[in-house]
Scaffold this motif. Sequence first.
Motif, short mmCIF file in Angstrom:
data_model
loop_
_atom_site.label_atom_id
_atom_site.label_comp_id
_atom_site.label_asym_id
_atom_site.label_seq_id
_atom_site.Cartn_x
_atom_site.Cartn_y
_atom_site.Cartn_z
N GLY A 51 0.40 -0.97 7.67
CA GLY A 51 -0.26 -0.81 8.95
C GLY A 51 -1.46 -1.71 9.16
N SER A 52 -1.86 -2.46 8.13
CA SER A 52 -3.01 -3.36 8.19
C SER A 52 -4.28 -2.66 8.68
N PRO A 53 -4.78 -1.68 7.91
CA PRO A 53 -6.01 -0.98 8.31
C PRO A 53 -7.19 -1.95 8.40
N GLN A 54 -8.15 -1.59 9.25
CA GLN A 54 -9.30 -2.45 9.49
C GLN A 54 -10.61 -1.77 9.13
N PHE A 55 -11.57 -2.60 8.77
CA PHE A 55 -12.95 -2.16 8.57
C PHE A 55 -13.84 -3.07 9.39
N GLU A 56 -14.78 -2.49 10.14
CA GLU A 56 -15.68 -3.28 10.98
C GLU A 56 -17.11 -2.79 10.79
N GLU A 89 -16.86 1.11 11.51
CA GLU A 89 -15.62 1.72 11.97
C GLU A 89 -14.53 1.38 10.96
N TYR A 90 -13.69 2.37 10.64
CA TYR A 90 -12.70 2.16 9.59
C TYR A 90 -11.48 3.03 9.87
N ASP A 91 -10.34 2.57 9.40
CA ASP A 91 -9.07 3.28 9.59
C ASP A 91 -8.74 4.11 8.36
N ILE A 92 -8.32 5.36 8.60
CA ILE A 92 -7.82 6.22 7.53
C ILE A 92 -6.43 6.71 7.92
N ARG A 124 0.34 12.45 10.43
CA ARG A 124 0.87 12.74 11.76
C ARG A 124 0.69 11.59 12.74
N PHE A 125 -0.48 10.93 12.67
CA PHE A 125 -0.83 9.95 13.70
C PHE A 125 -0.88 8.51 13.18
N GLY A 126 -0.64 8.32 11.88
CA GLY A 126 -0.76 6.98 11.34
C GLY A 126 -2.22 6.63 11.09
N LEU A 127 -2.61 5.40 11.38
CA LEU A 127 -3.99 4.98 11.15
C LEU A 127 -4.89 5.55 12.24
N VAL A 128 -5.92 6.28 11.81
CA VAL A 128 -6.86 6.90 12.74
C VAL A 128 -8.23 6.26 12.53
N LYS A 129 -8.87 5.87 13.65
CA LYS A 129 -10.16 5.20 13.59
C LYS A 129 -11.28 6.22 13.40
N HIS A 130 -12.19 5.92 12.45
CA HIS A 130 -13.36 6.75 12.20
C HIS A 130 -14.60 5.87 12.25
N SER A 131 -15.78 6.51 12.34
CA SER A 131 -17.00 5.72 12.44
C SER A 131 -18.18 6.44 11.78
#
Length: 218
Positions: free
Chosen positions: A180-185, A29-32, A36-43
């Motif tokens: 925004g401190s994006p995350q990777f999991e 899972e990772y943020d892009i 419009r929405f800021g950080l959006v979670k993808h997987s």
Amino acid sequence: IDSSAVSILDSMSSVVTSLESCSFELTTEYDIYNTRFGLVKHSDKANVYLKAPDKFFINREGDKGHKEFYYDGKIIYYYSKDNNQYASMPAPPTIMETIDSIQNEYGIEFPASDIFYPDLVDEMLSNSDNLAYLGLTNADNKECHHIAGTNNEFAYQVWIAADGSFLPVKMVIVYTGKAGSPQFEATFRNWILNPELQDSMFDFIVPAGATKIKIIKK
């Protein structure tokens, strides 16, 4: 720097780098950033098959599409199942050299492949201002050793199985140095150690009607 954390990380690295072959399921899972929405979670979800020193097959499906990667020791093949397109690129003679080369030259990412680098722990130590063992906790329904570290660009956590196998279970990176401190999991599941993998599963056979494309270097 906590010596207990270093010892557990060394054990994990020793286990995964000594494997002759393995397979596992990798969920990421990772943020892009979206304007419009800021950080959006993808997987994405991948099934990974490795045979040391020079073969792998990866079947990856998710928000970035359905892709396959074949490496036979000489050539790496990329195949987009969505578009029925493929490309081939010359590759170095080992798995980790190939992953490094393809990531650096073409920008094709292999998430969480860092765990297979022989010098992983040394790299973590050289890039950590803090590294600590946080004790036992639960991750993905498994009892795990919990380790955390930081520097001025990111914070990370690693969960390693506490059943004596020292297999990686989960890792999280928070890029505190980015807006925004994006995350990777990444979560590792269904490990099979040293299975007998036939060489034929790493051979790419061009699907019917597939179009060959060229991937441009970065």
